[in-house]
Design a protein around this motif. Structure first.
Motif, PDB file in Angstrom:
ATOM      1  N   ALA A   1       0.841  -1.203   0.000  1.00  0.00           N
ATOM      2  CA  ALA A   1       0.000   0.000   0.000  1.00  0.00           C
ATOM      3  C   ALA A   1       0.869   1.243   0.000  1.00  0.00           C
ATOM      4  O   ALA A   1       2.101   1.159   0.011  1.00  0.00           O
ATOM      5  N   GLY A   2       0.216   2.398   0.020  1.00  0.00           N
ATOM      6  CA  GLY A   2       0.939   3.659   0.022  1.00  0.00           C
ATOM      7  C   GLY A   2       1.389   4.048   1.424  1.00  0.00           C
ATOM      8  O   GLY A   2       0.896   3.518   2.420  1.00  0.00           O
ATOM      9  N   LEU A   3       2.357   4.986   1.471  1.00  0.00           N
ATOM     10  CA  LEU A   3       2.771   5.561   2.753  1.00  0.00           C
ATOM     11  C   LEU A   3       2.030   6.874   2.960  1.00  0.00           C
ATOM     12  O   LEU A   3       2.141   7.786   2.134  1.00  0.00           O
TER      13      LEU A   3
ATOM     14  N   GLY B   1      -2.379   7.842   9.539  1.00  0.00           N
ATOM     15  CA  GLY B   1      -3.730   7.308   9.722  1.00  0.00           C
ATOM     16  C   GLY B   1      -4.083   6.215   8.738  1.00  0.00           C
ATOM     17  O   GLY B   1      -4.736   5.228   9.096  1.00  0.00           O
ATOM     18  N   ALA B   2      -3.677   6.417   7.468  1.00  0.00           N
ATOM     19  CA  ALA B   2      -4.050   5.476   6.403  1.00  0.00           C
ATOM     20  C   ALA B   2      -2.791   4.741   5.919  1.00  0.00           C
ATOM     21  O   ALA B   2      -1.724   4.842   6.525  1.00  0.00           O
ATOM     22  N   GLY B   3      -2.954   3.999   4.801  1.00  0.00           N
ATOM     23  CA  GLY B   3      -1.790   3.359   4.179  1.00  0.00           C
ATOM     24  C   GLY B   3      -1.088   2.377   5.104  1.00  0.00           C
ATOM     25  O   GLY B   3      -1.676   1.881   6.062  1.00  0.00           O
TER      26      GLY B   3
ATOM     27  N   PHE C   1       2.217  12.638  -0.057  1.00  0.00           N
ATOM     28  CA  PHE C   1       2.546  13.831   0.719  1.00  0.00           C
ATOM     29  C   PHE C   1       1.223  14.333   1.265  1.00  0.00           C
ATOM     30  O   PHE C   1       0.376  14.804   0.483  1.00  0.00           O
ATOM     31  N   GLN C   2       0.997  14.220   2.548  1.00  0.00           N
ATOM     32  CA  GLN C   2      -0.321  14.577   3.065  1.00  0.00           C
ATOM     33  C   GLN C   2      -0.320  14.847   4.551  1.00  0.00           C
ATOM     34  O   GLN C   2       0.587  14.461   5.290  1.00  0.00           O
ATOM     35  N   THR C   3      -1.380  15.526   4.976  1.00  0.00           N
ATOM     36  CA  THR C   3      -1.684  15.717   6.391  1.00  0.00           C
ATOM     37  C   THR C   3      -3.084  15.137   6.606  1.00  0.00           C
ATOM     38  O   THR C   3      -3.666  14.574   5.679  1.00  0.00           O
TER      39      THR C   3
ATOM     40  N   GLU D   1      -5.297  17.215   3.985  1.00  0.00           N
ATOM     41  CA  GLU D   1      -5.200  17.279   2.530  1.00  0.00           C
ATOM     42  C   GLU D   1      -4.082  16.369   2.000  1.00  0.00           C
ATOM     43  O   GLU D   1      -3.040  16.218   2.657  1.00  0.00           O
ATOM     44  N   VAL D   2      -4.321  15.802   0.798  1.00  0.00           N
ATOM     45  CA  VAL D   2      -3.241  15.099   0.088  1.00  0.00           C
ATOM     46  C   VAL D   2      -2.671  16.079  -0.933  1.00  0.00           C
ATOM     47  O   VAL D   2      -3.408  16.617  -1.761  1.00  0.00           O
ATOM     48  N   PHE D   3      -1.345  16.322  -0.883  1.00  0.00           N
ATOM     49  CA  PHE D   3      -0.717  17.305  -1.789  1.00  0.00           C
ATOM     50  C   PHE D   3      -0.156  16.661  -3.047  1.00  0.00           C
ATOM     51  O   PHE D   3       0.032  17.318  -4.056  1.00  0.00           O
TER      52      PHE D   3
ATOM     53  N   LEU E   1      -9.380   4.228  -4.454  1.00  0.00           N
ATOM     54  CA  LEU E   1      -9.387   5.093  -5.633  1.00  0.00           C
ATOM     55  C   LEU E   1      -9.102   6.543  -5.277  1.00  0.00           C
ATOM     56  O   LEU E   1      -8.416   7.248  -5.998  1.00  0.00           O
ATOM     57  N   ARG E   2      -9.638   6.999  -4.154  1.00  0.00           N
ATOM     58  CA  ARG E   2      -9.594   8.436  -3.840  1.00  0.00           C
ATOM     59  C   ARG E   2      -9.447   8.618  -2.326  1.00  0.00           C
ATOM     60  O   ARG E   2      -9.992   7.827  -1.558  1.00  0.00           O
ATOM     61  N   SER E   3      -8.729   9.669  -1.903  1.00  0.00           N
ATOM     62  CA  SER E   3      -8.598   9.944  -0.468  1.00  0.00           C
ATOM     63  C   SER E   3      -9.894  10.573   0.057  1.00  0.00           C
ATOM     64  O   SER E   3     -10.693  11.086  -0.728  1.00  0.00           O
TER      65      SER E   3
ATOM     66  N   ASP F   1      -7.261  11.918  -6.165  1.00  0.00           N
ATOM     67  CA  ASP F   1      -7.250  10.628  -6.879  1.00  0.00           C
ATOM     68  C   ASP F   1      -5.934   9.900  -6.600  1.00  0.00           C
ATOM     69  O   ASP F   1      -4.866  10.413  -6.934  1.00  0.00           O
ATOM     70  N   LEU F   2      -6.029   8.734  -5.984  1.00  0.00           N
ATOM     71  CA  LEU F   2      -4.825   8.013  -5.570  1.00  0.00           C
ATOM     72  C   LEU F   2      -4.336   7.025  -6.623  1.00  0.00           C
ATOM     73  O   LEU F   2      -3.223   6.527  -6.529  1.00  0.00           O
ATOM     74  N   ILE F   3      -5.189   6.737  -7.629  1.00  0.00           N
ATOM     75  CA  ILE F   3      -4.746   5.841  -8.700  1.00  0.00           C
ATOM     76  C   ILE F   3      -5.250   6.373 -10.041  1.00  0.00           C
ATOM     77  O   ILE F   3      -6.207   7.143 -10.083  1.00  0.00           O
TER      78      ILE F   3
END
Ligand code: PXL
Length: 271
Positions: free
Chosen positions: A14-16, A21-23, A47-49, A52-54, A112-114, A119-121
């Motif tokens: 998965a993602g970091l 919280g997630a990933g 890159f996120q808090t 927001e995902v940047f 698919l989305r945060s 959009d994560l993919i």
């Protein structure tokens, strides 16, 4: 010599999420909470808090393979849980690895989305997931939006969820759990569809902003419960109760959708 205590080993791919919280960070905490041993491979550094995902830096298939292959040489991996698989190349690599190993439990969370709308993919990754990965899954855990996009139908009410579940089931997984129905605002209703037909799981909805990573935690919890030998119908209510307790005990950190408490003090697996 300490007594050996063989915990099931659960691999999250998965993602970091650096905010934790997630990933993979959320996944490994959940895996620990369920008494399993978590190992992880990173598909993308986001890159996120909590707000927001940047952006994100996706890994190549080669880098992913270099992380995963040595783990299979060293550990007996009972369950694999996948999360953010950002590109078609990554999806195909994960499918290739899974199909050449005998892995008892494969849980695919089709991220698919945060929560904040990033959009994560990409579209090709979604198509590759349908084609290559879903047929290898013991369980796929889309939320209602993800189920709508995967199945190409509206899933707002229970008949819609059932239709989507059946369409996704025909893509090849052994079971589909569609989460997060908003049909009744007082209830958290999930629908399981497998060869035995549809089963509804409802519990009291907890109204909260502390929901960052709930999908990741639910899929990881289910991977652990299935790895420990429980059936799907035994596992879903336990995983749902875990998420409810994790939200209720959330630490209130960050300024956006805050993280869960992955170790909720009142949670036990036996109700
Ligand atoms: O909750 C979906 C999700 C999954 N994986 C990663 C994420 C997010 C949401 O932000 O960052 C890495």
């Amino acid at each position: 010599m300490p007594k050996t205590n063989k915990q099931p080993v659960v691999l999250t791919i998965a993602g970091l999420d650096p905010s934790g919280g997630a990933g993979i960070l959320g996944d490994v905490k959940t895996i620990s909470a369920f008494g399993c041993y978590g190992v992880a491979a990173i598909t993308s550094v986001t890159f996120q808090t909590t707000r927001e995902v940047f952006g994100a830096s996706h890994q190549t298939a080669e880098i992913l393979r270099q992380q995963i292959e040595p783990l299979f040489d060293d550990f007996e991996i009972t369950a694999v849980k996948t999360g953010m698989l950002p590109t078609a190349e990554i999806v195909r690599e994960v499918a290739s690895i899974i199909s050449t190993r005998a892995i008892p439990v494969v849980v695919v969370d089709p991220v698919l989305r945060s929560t904040s709308g990033f959009d994560l993919i990409d579209e090709d990754a979604m198509a590759a997931m349908t084609l290559h990965l879903l047929p290898l899954a013991s369980l796929v855990t889309p939320n209602v939006e993800e189920a709508s996009r995967l199945a190409g139908v509206v899933t707002r009410d229970e008949p819609g969820m059932e239709r989507a579940g059946e369409i996704i089931l025909r893509m090849g997984p052994c079971a589909v759990l569609i989460t997060g129905s908003v049909a009744d605002p007082d209830l958290s209703t999930d629908l399981l569809v497998d060869a035995q037909g549809p089963t509804v799981f409802s519990s009291e909805r907890v109204e909260s902003r502390q929901t960052h990573g709930t999908g990741c935690a639910l899929a990881s919890a289910l991977a652990c419960l299935l790895a420990s030998g429980l059936s799907l119908r035994e596992s879903v209510p336990i995983a749902k109760r875990y998420i409810q307790q994790a939200i209720l005990a959330a630490p209130g950190l960050g300024h956006g959708h805050g993280p869960l408490n992955h170790f909720p003090p009142d949670f036990t697996t036996d109700g």
